[in-house]
Design a protein around this motif. Structure first.
Motif, PDB file in Angstrom:
ATOM      1  N   VAL A  82     -32.530  31.198  27.572  1.00 42.71           N
ATOM      2  CA  VAL A  82     -31.163  31.366  28.439  1.00 42.71           C
ATOM      3  C   VAL A  82     -31.628  30.641  29.893  1.00 42.71           C
ATOM      4  CG1 VAL A  82     -30.196  33.387  27.348  1.00 42.71           C
ATOM      5  CG2 VAL A  82     -31.814  33.440  29.456  1.00 42.71           C
ATOM      6  N   ASP A  83     -30.532  30.382  30.458  1.00 39.64           N
ATOM      7  CA  ASP A  83     -31.025  29.822  31.859  1.00 39.64           C
ATOM      8  C   ASP A  83     -30.359  30.812  32.891  1.00 39.64           C
ATOM      9  OD1 ASP A  83     -28.028  29.691  31.531  1.00 39.64           O
ATOM     10  OD2 ASP A  83     -28.124  27.555  31.911  1.00 39.64           O
ATOM     11  N   SER A  84     -30.531  31.924  32.788  1.00 36.69           N
ATOM     12  CA  SER A  84     -30.211  33.061  33.710  1.00 36.69           C
ATOM     13  C   SER A  84     -31.207  34.092  33.751  1.00 36.69           C
ATOM     14  CB  SER A  84     -28.792  33.624  33.213  1.00 36.69           C
ATOM     15  OG  SER A  84     -28.865  34.412  32.187  1.00 36.69           O
ATOM     16  N   GLY A  85     -31.251  34.799  34.614  1.00 39.20           N
ATOM     17  CA  GLY A  85     -32.468  35.766  34.842  1.00 39.20           C
ATOM     18  C   GLY A  85     -32.003  37.308  34.845  1.00 39.20           C
ATOM     19  N   TRP A  86     -33.010  38.111  34.524  1.00 36.87           N
ATOM     20  CA  TRP A  86     -32.552  39.440  34.192  1.00 36.87           C
ATOM     21  C   TRP A  86     -31.996  39.982  35.685  1.00 36.87           C
ATOM     22  CZ3 TRP A  86     -35.390  43.023  37.106  1.00 36.87           C
ATOM     23  CH2 TRP A  86     -36.588  42.936  37.558  1.00 36.87           C
ATOM     24  N   LEU A  87     -32.471  39.937  36.686  1.00 37.50           N
ATOM     25  CA  LEU A  87     -32.317  40.456  37.864  1.00 37.50           C
ATOM     26  C   LEU A  87     -30.729  40.094  38.275  1.00 37.50           C
ATOM     27  CD1 LEU A  87     -33.033  42.497  39.947  1.00 37.50           C
ATOM     28  CD2 LEU A  87     -34.121  40.502  41.281  1.00 37.50           C
ATOM     29  N   ASN A  88     -30.252  38.740  38.060  1.00 35.92           N
ATOM     30  CA  ASN A  88     -28.991  38.343  38.151  1.00 35.92           C
ATOM     31  C   ASN A  88     -27.987  39.278  37.121  1.00 35.92           C
ATOM     32  OD1 ASN A  88     -26.621  36.456  37.766  1.00 35.92           O
ATOM     33  ND2 ASN A  88     -27.564  35.527  39.408  1.00 35.92           N
ATOM     34  N   ARG A  89     -28.425  39.283  35.915  1.00 35.88           N
ATOM     35  CA  ARG A  89     -27.668  39.876  34.671  1.00 35.88           C
ATOM     36  C   ARG A  89     -27.346  41.102  35.108  1.00 35.88           C
ATOM     37  NH1 ARG A  89     -30.953  36.773  31.616  1.00 35.88           N
ATOM     38  NH2 ARG A  89     -31.699  38.514  30.495  1.00 35.88           N
ATOM     39  N   ALA A  90     -28.328  41.927  35.695  1.00 28.89           N
ATOM     40  CA  ALA A  90     -28.172  43.190  36.285  1.00 28.89           C
ATOM     41  C   ALA A  90     -27.218  43.426  37.159  1.00 28.89           C
ATOM     42  CB  ALA A  90     -29.434  43.801  36.911  1.00 28.89           C
ATOM     43  N   LEU A  91     -27.170  42.419  38.154  1.00 32.03           N
ATOM     44  CA  LEU A  91     -25.919  42.512  39.266  1.00 32.03           C
ATOM     45  C   LEU A  91     -24.548  42.215  38.476  1.00 32.03           C
ATOM     46  CD1 LEU A  91     -27.402  40.903  42.484  1.00 32.03           C
ATOM     47  CD2 LEU A  91     -27.295  43.190  41.624  1.00 32.03           C
ATOM     48  N   VAL A  92     -24.485  41.341  37.545  1.00 25.46           N
ATOM     49  CA  VAL A  92     -23.264  40.878  37.034  1.00 25.46           C
ATOM     50  C   VAL A  92     -22.877  42.256  36.206  1.00 25.46           C
ATOM     51  CG1 VAL A  92     -22.166  39.598  35.042  1.00 25.46           C
ATOM     52  CG2 VAL A  92     -23.655  38.518  36.767  1.00 25.46           C
ATOM     53  N   ALA A  93     -23.791  42.926  35.582  1.00 28.71           N
ATOM     54  CA  ALA A  93     -23.424  44.291  34.886  1.00 28.71           C
ATOM     55  C   ALA A  93     -23.109  45.283  35.748  1.00 28.71           C
ATOM     56  CB  ALA A  93     -24.491  44.670  34.094  1.00 28.71           C
ATOM     57  N   LEU A  94     -23.562  45.280  37.002  1.00 24.97           N
ATOM     58  CA  LEU A  94     -22.990  46.483  37.942  1.00 24.97           C
ATOM     59  C   LEU A  94     -21.572  45.980  38.385  1.00 24.97           C
ATOM     60  CD1 LEU A  94     -26.187  46.918  40.172  1.00 24.97           C
ATOM     61  CD2 LEU A  94     -25.083  48.833  38.506  1.00 24.97           C
ATOM     62  N   ALA A  95     -21.252  44.653  38.539  1.00 29.51           N
ATOM     63  CA  ALA A  95     -20.115  44.040  38.981  1.00 29.51           C
ATOM     64  C   ALA A  95     -19.076  44.484  37.915  1.00 29.51           C
ATOM     65  CB  ALA A  95     -20.026  42.891  39.513  1.00 29.51           C
ATOM     66  N   SER A  96     -19.381  44.088  36.688  1.00 28.09           N
ATOM     67  CA  SER A  96     -18.386  44.337  35.365  1.00 28.09           C
ATOM     68  C   SER A  96     -18.089  45.677  35.374  1.00 28.09           C
ATOM     69  CB  SER A  96     -18.823  43.586  34.186  1.00 28.09           C
ATOM     70  OG  SER A  96     -20.033  44.145  33.797  1.00 28.09           O
ATOM     71  N   GLY A 107     -16.467  37.918  47.762  1.00 21.82           N
ATOM     72  CA  GLY A 107     -17.057  37.709  49.182  1.00 21.82           C
ATOM     73  C   GLY A 107     -18.373  38.182  49.325  1.00 21.82           C
ATOM     74  N   SER A 108     -19.151  38.536  48.480  1.00 21.32           N
ATOM     75  CA  SER A 108     -20.519  38.710  48.611  1.00 21.32           C
ATOM     76  C   SER A 108     -21.359  37.601  48.868  1.00 21.32           C
ATOM     77  CB  SER A 108     -20.950  39.518  47.488  1.00 21.32           C
ATOM     78  OG  SER A 108     -21.348  38.500  46.384  1.00 21.32           O
ATOM     79  N   ARG A 109     -22.338  37.812  49.574  1.00 18.97           N
ATOM     80  CA  ARG A 109     -23.365  36.487  50.008  1.00 18.97           C
ATOM     81  C   ARG A 109     -24.611  36.818  49.378  1.00 18.97           C
ATOM     82  NH1 ARG A 109     -21.658  39.521  53.477  1.00 18.97           N
ATOM     83  NH2 ARG A 109     -23.583  40.148  54.125  1.00 18.97           N
ATOM     84  N   ALA A 110     -25.300  35.795  48.940  1.00 20.56           N
ATOM     85  CA  ALA A 110     -26.594  35.692  48.512  1.00 20.56           C
ATOM     86  C   ALA A 110     -27.354  34.305  49.154  1.00 20.56           C
ATOM     87  CB  ALA A 110     -26.407  35.379  46.847  1.00 20.56           C
ATOM     88  N   ARG A 159     -31.308  33.388  38.707  1.00 13.50           N
ATOM     89  CA  ARG A 159     -30.297  32.678  38.593  1.00 13.50           C
ATOM     90  C   ARG A 159     -29.099  33.287  37.592  1.00 13.50           C
ATOM     91  NH1 ARG A 159     -33.738  27.783  36.547  1.00 13.50           N
ATOM     92  NH2 ARG A 159     -35.190  27.668  38.377  1.00 13.50           N
ATOM     93  N   GLY A 160     -27.845  32.686  37.725  1.00 12.33           N
ATOM     94  CA  GLY A 160     -26.719  33.452  36.685  1.00 12.33           C
ATOM     95  C   GLY A 160     -25.523  33.466  37.444  1.00 12.33           C
ATOM     96  N   ARG A 161     -24.463  34.387  36.787  1.00 17.14           N
ATOM     97  CA  ARG A 161     -23.294  34.359  37.446  1.00 17.14           C
ATOM     98  C   ARG A 161     -22.983  34.903  38.766  1.00 17.14           C
ATOM     99  NH1 ARG A 161     -20.857  37.478  32.659  1.00 17.14           N
ATOM    100  NH2 ARG A 161     -19.356  38.078  34.232  1.00 17.14           N
ATOM    101  N   ALA A 162     -23.772  35.838  39.215  1.00 15.47           N
ATOM    102  CA  ALA A 162     -23.885  36.491  40.563  1.00 15.47           C
ATOM    103  C   ALA A 162     -24.366  35.287  41.342  1.00 15.47           C
ATOM    104  CB  ALA A 162     -24.798  37.664  40.531  1.00 15.47           C
ATOM    105  N   PRO A 163     -23.537  35.213  42.478  1.00 15.44           N
ATOM    106  CA  PRO A 163     -23.587  34.091  43.441  1.00 15.44           C
ATOM    107  C   PRO A 163     -24.908  34.089  44.163  1.00 15.44           C
ATOM    108  CG  PRO A 163     -22.140  35.680  44.263  1.00 15.44           C
ATOM    109  CD  PRO A 163     -22.430  36.171  43.076  1.00 15.44           C
ATOM    110  N   VAL A 171     -28.932  42.964  30.234  1.00 17.23           N
ATOM    111  CA  VAL A 171     -30.218  42.644  30.864  1.00 17.23           C
ATOM    112  C   VAL A 171     -31.443  42.304  30.378  1.00 17.23           C
ATOM    113  CG1 VAL A 171     -31.335  43.582  32.937  1.00 17.23           C
ATOM    114  CG2 VAL A 171     -29.052  44.303  32.599  1.00 17.23           C
ATOM    115  N   PHE A 172     -31.756  43.007  29.255  1.00 16.06           N
ATOM    116  CA  PHE A 172     -33.157  42.729  28.500  1.00 16.06           C
ATOM    117  C   PHE A 172     -32.512  42.840  26.962  1.00 16.06           C
ATOM    118  CE2 PHE A 172     -34.909  44.562  32.374  1.00 16.06           C
ATOM    119  CZ  PHE A 172     -35.868  43.405  32.458  1.00 16.06           C
ATOM    120  N   PRO A 173     -32.002  42.000  26.372  1.00 19.75           N
ATOM    121  CA  PRO A 173     -31.391  41.826  24.894  1.00 19.75           C
ATOM    122  C   PRO A 173     -32.509  42.078  24.078  1.00 19.75           C
ATOM    123  CG  PRO A 173     -30.446  39.955  26.333  1.00 19.75           C
ATOM    124  CD  PRO A 173     -31.693  40.527  27.198  1.00 19.75           C
TER     125      PRO A 173
END
Length: 416
Positions: free
Chosen positions: A136-150, A158-161, A173-177, A401-403
């Motif tokens: 994959v081209d995303s990281g577990w820390l980014n996916r954890a944030l995406v999961a919290l958002a979903s 409007g969040s900043r990174a 890297r991933g969907r979280a900005p 996060v950790f498939p």
């Protein structure tokens, strides 16, 4: 070697790249509990010698394994006692102080699911959270944030990174900005090429790789190093270089902490530090490893100081792609291995504990008769932190996060 003039300085190289996330709301569950948790992940690129960092002084086979390089409680430079069986490298007095204050834990004989010895694949598995490289081209820390958002726990709108460094690490890297910010000095583009070349040589011509690695390492320390002597002892390097390095990395860590500490600042971040590939003149209480651990120790202290009151809600996790060989090699270093250590620090931890299912050091107890055998899956530790500190759901941890980690039970009781 003709390229040494273009090498990054050691302090640039160690700063690698990092990223900090901010969100406009805290995780809802944590907020409902009256908490405002912070998590900083530090990736040590190059593979850490866990035995040189945290010595199993209570193991009857330890002294014979490492000989005069074995850290001991009664050595010339005594190791720092932890729990009666393990002792810490004397280059890490700050971590030792935090451990005694119940604000640090050390996980020993740990590893990701990766069992080969390529830095690039190992780092990919470490940062992606997937058990095979290149998946994959995303990281577990980014996916954890995406999961919290979903889950509706945080609002990414409007969040900043903030990303620190020329290259954003895969882990974030991933969907979280993510936004990027580069310090004035950053790694040249050729650095990645050179590292890949080195990795290639390590598989095909280890002697050439060792010489090349030493040249790169010495060149990275700047004009004070003896560039023409690939076998120069790192322990003899001029102190000003190490002092500058320590100051630079501590300042980078302090800057990250000041962002994390702000009321409107990031709550989750990651940073990568390169330079841990100690094939030559690793040393123990002195030499390359001690210098690197001292720099890391200073960075941890800088995070603690600059977090201020927020330190009590902070966890810093220091992880690496794999360990190094149990035996010292022919150039007084260690080669790519398997089991290693992870350091956890922060006021939110239930610290003062070693977490280890010790495998032993007899030849038959080593992994492939050469490496410390991993008995703790690093994903269990990371899942425990994400579940109990940030409140990511356990089901989400095992699937998104950790498939493929449903059978990896999160380590309980790490925080609070």
């Amino acid at each position: 070697m003709t390229f040494h003039h273009h090498m990054p300085s050691r302090r640039e190289a160690l700063l690698g790249a990092g990223a900090l996330f901010a969100w406009s709301q805290m995780p809802r569950l944590a907020r409902a509990e009256g908490r405002d948790p912070r998590l900083l992940v530090i990736v040590l690129r190059g593979a850490l010698d866990g035995l040189g960092a945290v010595a199993p002084v209570g193991d009857p086979d330890w002294k014979s394994l490492r000989g005069d390089r074995a850290l001991l409680l009664d050595g010339k430079t005594p190791a720092l006692p932890l729990d009666g069986f393990f002792a810490l490298n004397p280059a890490m007095p700050n971590l030792h102080r935090l451990y005694k204050a119940q604000q640090a834990c050390i996980v020993h004989a740990t590893a990701t699911p990766y069992r080969e010895r390529s830095h690039f694949d190992g780092q990919d598995v470490l940062e992606s959270g997937i058990s095979r490289p290149g998946a994959v081209d995303s990281g577990w820390l980014n996916r954890a944030l995406v999961a919290l958002a979903s889950d509706g726990q945080i609002d990414l709108r409007g969040s900043r990174a903030l990303g620190v460094g020329a290259v954003t690490p895969l882990i974030v890297r991933g969907r979280a900005p993510v936004m990027s910010w580069s310090p004035q000095k950053s790694l040249p583009a050729s650095d990645d090429t050179r590292a890949r070349l080195l990795d290639l040589y390590q598989h095909t011509d280890p002697r050439l790789a060792a010489a090349l690695d030493a040249q790169i390492r010495l060149a990275a320390l700047g004009p004070t190093a003896a560039i023409d002597d690939p076998m120069a002892d790192d322990a003899a390097l001029p102190l000003p270089g190490i002092a500058r390095l320590r100051a630079y990395v501590a300042e980078a860590a302090a800057t990250a902490a000041r962002f994390l500490a702000r009321a409107d600042g990031p709550r989750v971040g990651a940073a990568g530090f390169v330079g841990w590939d100690t094939h030559i003149n690793e040393g123990a209480a002195s030499g390359q490893l001690a210098n690197l651990l001292g720099v890391l120790d200073g960075a941890l202290a800088a995070v603690e100081t600059n977090m201020g009151e927020a330190w009590r809600e902070t966890v810093v996790a220091v992880i690496t792609e794999f360990g190094r060989t149990a035996h010292i090699n022919g150039t007084d270093g260690t080669d790519h291995g398997t089991g290693t250590v992870a350091f956890l620090a922060g006021g939110a931890l239930r610290g003062g504990r070693m977490i280890a299912d010790w495998p032993g050091l007899k030849p038959a107890q080593l992994y492939e008769e050469r490496d410390l055998k991993p008995t703790t899956d690093l994903r269990a530790v990371l899942k425990g932190l994400l579940r109990d500190h940030l409140r990511v759901e356990e089901r989400t941890l095992a699937t998104a996060v950790f498939p493929d980690s449903a059978d990896v039970v999160p380590t309980a009781g790490l925080v609070g």
